[in-house]
Design a protein around this motif. Sequence first.
Motif, short mmCIF file in Angstrom:
data_model
loop_
_atom_site.label_atom_id
_atom_site.label_comp_id
_atom_site.label_asym_id
_atom_site.label_seq_id
_atom_site.Cartn_x
_atom_site.Cartn_y
_atom_site.Cartn_z
N ILE A 22 4.90 -1.63 -7.24
CA ILE A 22 4.97 -0.17 -7.17
C ILE A 22 4.82 0.31 -5.73
O ILE A 22 5.54 1.18 -5.26
CB ILE A 22 3.91 0.47 -8.09
CG1 ILE A 22 4.30 0.23 -9.56
CG2 ILE A 22 3.73 1.96 -7.81
CD1 ILE A 22 3.19 0.47 -10.56
N PHE A 23 3.87 -0.30 -5.03
CA PHE A 23 3.64 0.04 -3.63
C PHE A 23 4.91 -0.22 -2.80
O PHE A 23 5.30 0.59 -1.97
CB PHE A 23 2.46 -0.79 -3.09
CG PHE A 23 1.88 -0.28 -1.81
CD1 PHE A 23 0.72 0.46 -1.81
CD2 PHE A 23 2.49 -0.55 -0.60
CE1 PHE A 23 0.17 0.93 -0.63
CE2 PHE A 23 1.96 -0.08 0.60
CZ PHE A 23 0.79 0.66 0.57
N ASN A 24 5.54 -1.36 -3.09
CA ASN A 24 6.78 -1.73 -2.40
C ASN A 24 7.88 -0.71 -2.59
O ASN A 24 8.57 -0.34 -1.64
CB ASN A 24 7.28 -3.08 -2.96
CG ASN A 24 6.97 -4.22 -2.03
OD1 ASN A 24 7.05 -4.07 -0.81
ND2 ASN A 24 6.61 -5.35 -2.59
N VAL A 25 8.04 -0.28 -3.82
CA VAL A 25 9.08 0.70 -4.14
C VAL A 25 8.83 1.98 -3.35
O VAL A 25 9.75 2.54 -2.73
CB VAL A 25 9.11 1.01 -5.65
CG1 VAL A 25 10.05 2.17 -5.95
CG2 VAL A 25 9.54 -0.22 -6.44
N LEU A 26 7.58 2.43 -3.33
CA LEU A 26 7.25 3.66 -2.62
C LEU A 26 7.45 3.51 -1.12
O LEU A 26 7.88 4.44 -0.44
CB LEU A 26 5.80 4.07 -2.92
CG LEU A 26 5.52 4.56 -4.34
CD1 LEU A 26 4.03 4.71 -4.55
CD2 LEU A 26 6.24 5.87 -4.62
N GLN A 27 7.12 2.34 -0.62
CA GLN A 27 7.23 2.13 0.82
C GLN A 27 8.69 2.15 1.28
O GLN A 27 9.00 2.59 2.38
CB GLN A 27 6.58 0.80 1.21
CG GLN A 27 6.36 0.67 2.70
CD GLN A 27 5.36 -0.41 3.05
OE1 GLN A 27 5.44 -1.51 2.54
NE2 GLN A 27 4.41 -0.11 3.90
N LYS A 28 9.58 1.69 0.42
CA LYS A 28 11.00 1.66 0.78
C LYS A 28 11.68 3.01 0.54
O LYS A 28 12.76 3.27 1.06
CB LYS A 28 11.72 0.58 -0.04
CG LYS A 28 11.40 -0.82 0.43
CD LYS A 28 12.39 -1.82 -0.15
CE LYS A 28 11.81 -3.22 -0.23
NZ LYS A 28 11.57 -3.67 -1.60
N LEU A 74 6.47 14.21 -8.57
CA LEU A 74 7.07 13.18 -7.73
C LEU A 74 5.96 12.61 -6.86
O LEU A 74 4.99 13.30 -6.54
CB LEU A 74 8.16 13.79 -6.84
CG LEU A 74 9.33 14.46 -7.56
CD1 LEU A 74 10.21 15.18 -6.57
CD2 LEU A 74 10.14 13.45 -8.33
N TYR A 75 6.11 11.38 -6.47
CA TYR A 75 5.07 10.72 -5.68
C TYR A 75 5.65 10.12 -4.43
O TYR A 75 6.77 9.63 -4.44
CB TYR A 75 4.42 9.60 -6.51
CG TYR A 75 3.76 10.07 -7.77
CD1 TYR A 75 2.39 10.36 -7.80
CD2 TYR A 75 4.49 10.22 -8.94
CE1 TYR A 75 1.78 10.79 -8.96
CE2 TYR A 75 3.88 10.66 -10.11
CZ TYR A 75 2.54 10.94 -10.11
OH TYR A 75 1.93 11.38 -11.26
N GLU A 76 4.86 10.15 -3.37
CA GLU A 76 5.26 9.40 -2.19
C GLU A 76 4.04 8.84 -1.48
O GLU A 76 2.94 9.35 -1.61
CB GLU A 76 6.15 10.22 -1.25
CG GLU A 76 5.42 11.24 -0.43
CD GLU A 76 6.37 12.01 0.49
OE1 GLU A 76 7.52 11.60 0.69
OE2 GLU A 76 5.95 13.04 0.98
N LEU A 77 4.30 7.78 -0.73
CA LEU A 77 3.24 7.10 -0.01
C LEU A 77 2.69 8.00 1.08
O LEU A 77 3.45 8.65 1.79
CB LEU A 77 3.82 5.82 0.60
CG LEU A 77 2.93 4.59 0.63
CD1 LEU A 77 2.45 4.25 -0.77
CD2 LEU A 77 3.71 3.44 1.23
N LYS A 78 1.38 8.00 1.21
CA LYS A 78 0.76 8.83 2.22
C LYS A 78 0.51 8.03 3.49
O LYS A 78 0.68 8.53 4.59
CB LYS A 78 -0.56 9.35 1.67
CG LYS A 78 -1.19 10.45 2.49
CD LYS A 78 -2.46 10.90 1.79
CE LYS A 78 -3.19 11.96 2.57
NZ LYS A 78 -4.47 12.28 1.89
N GLU A 79 0.12 6.78 3.28
CA GLU A 79 -0.23 5.92 4.42
C GLU A 79 0.95 5.73 5.36
O GLU A 79 2.08 5.54 4.94
CB GLU A 79 -0.67 4.54 3.93
CG GLU A 79 -2.00 4.56 3.25
CD GLU A 79 -3.00 3.64 3.93
OE1 GLU A 79 -4.18 3.90 3.77
OE2 GLU A 79 -2.59 2.69 4.60
N GLY A 80 0.67 5.77 6.64
CA GLY A 80 1.70 5.48 7.62
C GLY A 80 2.68 6.61 7.82
O GLY A 80 3.66 6.47 8.52
N LYS A 81 2.45 7.74 7.16
CA LYS A 81 3.35 8.87 7.34
C LYS A 81 2.56 10.01 7.95
O LYS A 81 1.45 10.30 7.56
CB LYS A 81 3.91 9.32 5.99
CG LYS A 81 4.99 8.43 5.46
CD LYS A 81 5.91 9.23 4.56
CE LYS A 81 7.07 8.39 4.05
NZ LYS A 81 7.99 9.17 3.23
#
Length: 137
Positions: A22-28, A74-81
């Motif tokens: 799941i983390f991978n999908v969000l990161q891409k 909807l969800y998106e990764l917070k880290e690194g952004k």
Amino acid sequence: MIVIADALKKRGFRVTAPRVSIFNVLQKASYPMSVQEVKMGTKGVDTVTVYRTLEAFKQAGLVVQVDLQRGHALYELKEGKSDHHHIVCMSCKKIEDFTGCDYQPIAQQALKKSKGFAKIISHSLELFGLCALCATK
Ligand SMILES: [Zn+2]
Ligand SMILES: [Zn+2]
């Protein structure tokens, strides 16, 4: 890129295959994703697990939930952004990021006028309009 296992461990998550997936999908992803879109990206993680994992990631501050007025989260990764927001086309649903929202003056104004608040910690801002293509239709 963030090392997935580290990011999970740092937040107290055990590193499991569905979580990494799941983390991978969000990161891409280049735009905020729905539970269904994340599920499709993982190839095999069931909907309930995707939903629960995203909620847990959200609680842990790993992921942010974005409301783009679609009737579902909807969800998106917070880290690194860095701080960024979205412009959404109301016709074709195209999403674009924008940065530099300059929310500090608004936060200060809000605090000044507020009777019950002492501090602003975060903010959420989405813009809705028509993309260049849809605007000419
Ligand atoms: Zn459009
Ligand atoms: Zn902002």
